[in-house]
Design a protein around this motif. Structure first.
Motif, mmCIF file in Angstrom:
data_model
loop_
_atom_site.group_PDB
_atom_site.id
_atom_site.type_symbol
_atom_site.label_atom_id
_atom_site.label_comp_id
_atom_site.label_asym_id
_atom_site.label_seq_id
_atom_site.Cartn_x
_atom_site.Cartn_y
_atom_site.Cartn_z
ATOM 1 N N ARG A 2 -7.106 -79.952 21.226
ATOM 2 C CA ARG A 2 -5.689 -80.338 21.239
ATOM 3 C C ARG A 2 -5.539 -80.576 22.719
ATOM 4 N N GLN A 47 1.574 -82.251 21.931
ATOM 5 C CA GLN A 47 2.557 -81.472 21.622
ATOM 6 C C GLN A 47 2.487 -80.148 22.225
ATOM 7 N N THR A 50 3.675 -74.210 20.664
ATOM 8 C CA THR A 50 4.908 -73.711 20.429
ATOM 9 C C THR A 50 4.464 -72.060 20.721
ATOM 10 N N MET A 93 11.368 -72.918 8.643
ATOM 11 C CA MET A 93 11.394 -71.750 7.459
ATOM 12 C C MET A 93 10.361 -70.930 7.082
ATOM 13 N N ALA A 114 7.861 -59.119 13.643
ATOM 14 C CA ALA A 114 6.422 -59.168 14.554
ATOM 15 C C ALA A 114 6.354 -60.563 14.763
ATOM 16 N N THR B 50 2.848 -61.153 17.559
ATOM 17 C CA THR B 50 1.945 -62.011 16.815
ATOM 18 C C THR B 50 1.773 -63.352 17.552
ATOM 19 N N LEU B 51 2.617 -63.564 18.591
ATOM 20 C CA LEU B 51 2.831 -64.606 19.388
ATOM 21 C C LEU B 51 1.534 -64.689 20.314
ATOM 22 N N SER B 54 -1.785 -64.710 18.812
ATOM 23 C CA SER B 54 -2.353 -66.084 18.579
ATOM 24 C C SER B 54 -2.609 -66.951 19.719
ATOM 25 N N LEU B 55 -1.927 -66.793 20.658
ATOM 26 C CA LEU B 55 -2.159 -67.508 21.824
ATOM 27 C C LEU B 55 -3.379 -67.270 22.476
ATOM 28 N N THR B 60 -3.173 -67.565 13.344
ATOM 29 C CA THR B 60 -1.476 -67.288 13.394
ATOM 30 C C THR B 60 -1.217 -66.927 11.902
ATOM 31 N N MET B 62 -0.541 -68.269 9.566
ATOM 32 C CA MET B 62 0.712 -69.005 8.881
ATOM 33 C C MET B 62 0.077 -70.201 8.145
ATOM 34 N N LYS B 92 1.823 -65.890 6.290
ATOM 35 C CA LYS B 92 3.114 -66.205 6.161
ATOM 36 C C LYS B 92 3.062 -67.801 5.691
ATOM 37 N N ILE B 94 5.307 -71.198 5.794
ATOM 38 C CA ILE B 94 6.430 -71.994 6.152
ATOM 39 C C ILE B 94 6.407 -73.175 5.164
ATOM 40 N N TYR B 108 6.511 -83.256 9.507
ATOM 41 C CA TYR B 108 6.253 -81.787 9.191
ATOM 42 C C TYR B 108 4.718 -81.593 9.659
ATOM 43 N N ARG B 110 3.201 -82.701 11.922
ATOM 44 C CA ARG B 110 3.316 -82.806 13.702
ATOM 45 C C ARG B 110 3.700 -81.168 14.000
ATOM 46 N N MET B 111 4.744 -80.867 13.048
ATOM 47 C CA MET B 111 5.466 -79.633 13.470
ATOM 48 C C MET B 111 4.318 -78.405 13.077
ATOM 49 N N GLU B 113 1.184 -78.655 12.995
ATOM 50 C CA GLU B 113 0.134 -78.348 13.912
ATOM 51 C C GLU B 113 0.476 -77.784 15.351
ATOM 52 N N ALA B 114 1.784 -78.252 15.717
ATOM 53 C CA ALA B 114 2.352 -77.727 16.984
ATOM 54 C C ALA B 114 2.477 -76.098 16.953
ATOM 55 N N ASN B 115 2.656 -75.679 15.570
ATOM 56 C CA ASN B 115 2.782 -74.323 15.424
ATOM 57 C C ASN B 115 1.549 -73.573 15.105
ATOM 58 N N GLN B 116 0.587 -74.266 15.071
ATOM 59 C CA GLN B 116 -0.815 -73.736 15.044
ATOM 60 C C GLN B 116 -0.836 -72.945 13.625
#
Lengths: 328, 328
Positions: A2, A47, A50, A93, A114, B50-51, B54-55, B60, B62, B92, B94, B108, B110-111, B113-116
């Motif tokens: 990416r 992108q 986040t 969400m 968390a 967790t942020l 993950s970074l 993640t 998710m 988790k 989404i 969605y 793209r979103m 993807e951006a949220n990994q």
DNA sequence: TGATCTCTGTCAATCGTTTGACAGAAAAAT
DNA sequence: ATTTTTCTGTCAAACGATTGACAGAGATCA
């Protein structure tokens, strides 16, 4: 791989700082540079990560939504409306299905913390108020008093109970039952029951209750209803605390040869689209699902924007409507 | 303020590195130190951010789940099962409600993807295969052929179509209609139709189709069904491509005074718990929702564990069952 | 001409972790 | 006594952004 901020900067022939400033609209940037940066972003299909942004202190734009059961049509529709709103506003969400499990609900709360969600919409009611009070994040609650710092949004269940019961009284019923599980105070069902009980008192009628728990299996419920209708032949009106139970009751009545509405009148509660579309005969109290979702989301945004701001109001009760139909 | 790694280290009297190593079970750590660190974590009620993890490159945990409509009972139950699995495994979810909107679905994607997110379960079908092919993350698809690199999980819709149709034939029907919208190839409904058509051919019966789109309003559908039953009085059997349409049909038949199953036999498709509980008379094809969810999740885990590993199988079709009931 | 404003850039710190390199100490094995 | 293994720690770089401080350029205005 990416593309990252520095890739965009390279492509646009400027520094990473400038790119970040374009994205965040911060500091002085000429239109020409902006255009170049946007072009590079598009070209690389860039992108922002986040995770990195949020770590830096930005919002995560994630909201946790905890419901007791997504397979319950009412909550399915509520969640759908909430999701629609949130996604329109650029929020994600995380859906949590807590069932009747307080341990799971507590885990969800920890997990959401968390994950640094920006806020929580709590529609499930397994935990002690304590668990929510010591929770640091913005919360709004659906239909349940959690703590003084947590605003509640819900339908006016008491009004609904009155409307439904009064409709049965007006239709001439003399032996009106309430079917639901009003044992816990603070439960929505409790207020529906209170509306029912007060209406009965006003009409000089006796209160009759048949317990029916939310988590009982439908077949167990149906058996209990059959037992009830068969043994208490004087029943001529029933206010069911939810539509799904009302449907079971209608089926049981039909099987027993009891004519609705001639011999038995029924009013439900919830009035989802599903019920209105697929069980259009059922008289019911319609909750304004879209408005509820909108109010929940709006209040949550306010809490997020300024968590310390005192609540204008602790509780928001939205009006419900009686849907008059063939079963009454 | 939320406690951080260094706070735990201070409390436990060791270095941040050591704490991190305890958490990640990395390197040599004595039991005594571990205990001290765990005690400190508990005392401070510490949870890793967790942020930040993950970074650093960790997962993640998710998963994005895209469905066409959460208010559809079938998808509500599928999502509930998926969520249950994921949350048991520490993931988790989404939830993305794509409706019939391809623009929204692309957003969605793209979103997510951006949220990994670690992976995606795609149950909605508004986008071109291209959109999914150039998508870098692990995906599994529900009921729709997306791209050769994406495994598909679904019910054996063809078999379901055969079972349902054969049941109607066996019950003596001569004029059997298919109600659904089989226009797009690759659609689940298309395969249900094919099963129906092949069964008709084998029984030397004519194929009759009444289009009914997924997104039409129930009242529009009901009107169309009324028109159909009123004008084509010879119909004695209907295979509905979904249960909700079947329910409408039953209602319309009742209103027209057509006796089910004497004059008209009906078989639906999906067999959700909701239908089995609240419309227990309807004969239907039951999709194994729990198994579908389990398979989707399991395959996604495999893709996540090793995205480059070639697929053992591209397509997983799970068997369905005929639920014989009063409407047949 | 000098003062002010707008634009662009560099540099470095920060968010909260993970992890490799390296070092030194204690304990265990040879 | 020496080597090896186990433990604990320090240091620093990295993940991918944001943002304040600061500097210098060009344009505009008095």
């Amino acid at each position: 791989m990416r593309p990252k901020l520095t890739d965009v900067a390279e492509k646009a022939g400027c520094s990473p700082t400038t790119v970040s400033r374009v994205i965040n609209n911060y500091g002085y940037i000429s239109q020409k540079t902006k255009d170049r940066v946007y072009a590079a972003m598009r070209e690389l299909n860039y992108q922002p990560n986040t995770l990195a942004r949020s770590l830096q202190g930005k919002q995560t734009k994630m909201i946790g939504v905890i419901v007791p059961s997504i397979t319950n049509p009412f909550f399915a529709e509520l969640v759908a409306k909430i999701e629609e709103q949130l996604s329109d506003d650029g929020y994600k969400m995380i859906l949590c299905n807590a069932e009747q499990d307080s341990i799971k609900e507590r885990q969800y709360l920890r997990m959401l913390e968390a994950n640094q969600v920006d806020g929580i919409i709590a529609g499930s009611h397994n935990l002690d108020i304590e668990d929510y009070r010591r929770f640091g994040l913005p919360i709004v609650s659906f239909d349940r008093d959690l703590a003084s710092s947590v605003p509640i949004v819900g339908s006016d269940n008491y009004q609904g109970g009155c409307l439904a019961s009064q409709a049965l009284v007006d239709a001439g019923c003399k032996h009106i039952y309430f079917i639901g599980n009003p044992n816990k105070t603070g439960n929505p069902t409790f207020y529906r029951f209170e509306g029912y009980a007060d209406t009965m008192a006003k009409a000089n009628l006796t209160v009759h209750t048949a317990r029916s728990a939310f988590y009982e299996s439908p077949s167990a419920k149906a058996a209990a209803l059959k037992e009830l209708l068969a043994s208490e032949r004087k029943i001529d009106g029933v206010f069911c605390s939810d539509d799904m139970t009302a449907i079971l009751l209608l089926r049981v009545a039909k099987n027993l040869g009891i004519k609705v509405p001639e011999e038995l009148k029924v009013v439900g509660f919830d009035g989802t689209q599903l019920i209105q579309n697929y069980e259009p005969d059922l008289a019911t109290i319609v909750q304004p699902i879209g408005d509820l979702a909108g109010m929940l989301v709006k209040l949550l945004y306010e809490r997020i924007a300024d968590p310390s701001k005192p609540l204008a109001q602790n509780s928001y009760l939205l009006p419900v409507k009686l849907l008059k139909n063939q079963t009454i």
